[in-house]
Scaffold this motif. Structure first.
Motif, PDB file in Angstrom:
ATOM      1  N   PRO A 100       0.838  -1.205   0.000  1.00  0.00           N
ATOM      2  CA  PRO A 100       0.000   0.000   0.000  1.00  0.00           C
ATOM      3  C   PRO A 100       0.870   1.251   0.000  1.00  0.00           C
ATOM      4  O   PRO A 100       1.970   1.269   0.547  1.00  0.00           O
ATOM      5  CB  PRO A 100      -0.797  -0.103   1.286  1.00  0.00           C
ATOM      6  CG  PRO A 100      -0.728  -1.538   1.682  1.00  0.00           C
ATOM      7  CD  PRO A 100       0.566  -2.056   1.155  1.00  0.00           C
ATOM      8  N   ARG A 145      -1.319   3.422   7.147  1.00  0.00           N
ATOM      9  CA  ARG A 145      -1.422   2.116   6.486  1.00  0.00           C
ATOM     10  C   ARG A 145      -1.247   2.251   4.983  1.00  0.00           C
ATOM     11  O   ARG A 145      -0.671   1.410   4.326  1.00  0.00           O
ATOM     12  CB  ARG A 145      -2.755   1.461   6.803  1.00  0.00           C
ATOM     13  CG  ARG A 145      -2.905   0.080   6.211  1.00  0.00           C
ATOM     14  CD  ARG A 145      -4.200  -0.584   6.607  1.00  0.00           C
ATOM     15  NE  ARG A 145      -5.312   0.318   6.713  1.00  0.00           N
ATOM     16  CZ  ARG A 145      -6.263   0.455   5.795  1.00  0.00           C
ATOM     17  NH1 ARG A 145      -6.239  -0.267   4.717  1.00  0.00           N
ATOM     18  NH2 ARG A 145      -7.255   1.298   5.974  1.00  0.00           N
ATOM     19  N   GLY A 146      -1.808   3.313   4.423  1.00  0.00           N
ATOM     20  CA  GLY A 146      -1.682   3.554   3.000  1.00  0.00           C
ATOM     21  C   GLY A 146      -2.915   3.125   2.213  1.00  0.00           C
ATOM     22  O   GLY A 146      -3.876   2.605   2.756  1.00  0.00           O
ATOM     23  N   LEU A 147      -2.862   3.353   0.920  1.00  0.00           N
ATOM     24  CA  LEU A 147      -3.950   3.052   0.002  1.00  0.00           C
ATOM     25  C   LEU A 147      -3.514   1.915  -0.906  1.00  0.00           C
ATOM     26  O   LEU A 147      -2.445   1.977  -1.520  1.00  0.00           O
ATOM     27  CB  LEU A 147      -4.277   4.290  -0.826  1.00  0.00           C
ATOM     28  CG  LEU A 147      -5.367   4.169  -1.870  1.00  0.00           C
ATOM     29  CD1 LEU A 147      -6.719   3.927  -1.196  1.00  0.00           C
ATOM     30  CD2 LEU A 147      -5.441   5.425  -2.711  1.00  0.00           C
ATOM     31  N   ASP A 148      -4.351   0.874  -0.981  1.00  0.00           N
ATOM     32  CA  ASP A 148      -4.084  -0.205  -1.930  1.00  0.00           C
ATOM     33  C   ASP A 148      -4.343   0.340  -3.328  1.00  0.00           C
ATOM     34  O   ASP A 148      -5.439   0.818  -3.625  1.00  0.00           O
ATOM     35  CB  ASP A 148      -4.983  -1.416  -1.664  1.00  0.00           C
ATOM     36  CG  ASP A 148      -4.604  -2.142  -0.399  1.00  0.00           C
ATOM     37  OD1 ASP A 148      -3.390  -2.218  -0.105  1.00  0.00           O
ATOM     38  OD2 ASP A 148      -5.505  -2.629   0.295  1.00  0.00           O
TER      39      ASP A 148
END
Length: 67
Positions: free
Chosen positions: A16, A45-48
């Motif tokens: 991610p 966490r972030g973006l997939d």
């Protein structure tokens, strides 16, 4: 944001992408899919990216801040 992958690694899923410049206290919506995201989750966490398979895959992602 424009995300791209120059080459695909066989057997590896891309990690991610953390969006560290976003406000962690805000919420964001993708106007194309209608999905909403928590700013703190996108920062840490972030973006997939969900890029198509293969080399030189790309995707345009638009996020709008919700007030």
């Amino acid at each position: 944001m424009l995300a791209w992958r120059p080459t695909a690694r066989f057997g590896h899923r891309p990690a991610p992408l953390p969006l560290t410049a976003l406000d962690g206290a805000a919420r964001y919506r993708d106007p194309d899919t209608g999905e909403e995201y928590d700013g703190a989750a996108l920062r840490h966490r972030g973006l997939d990216l969900l890029l198509p398979a293969g080399d030189h895959a790309s995707r345009l992602i638009r996020l709008s801040r919700l007030d």
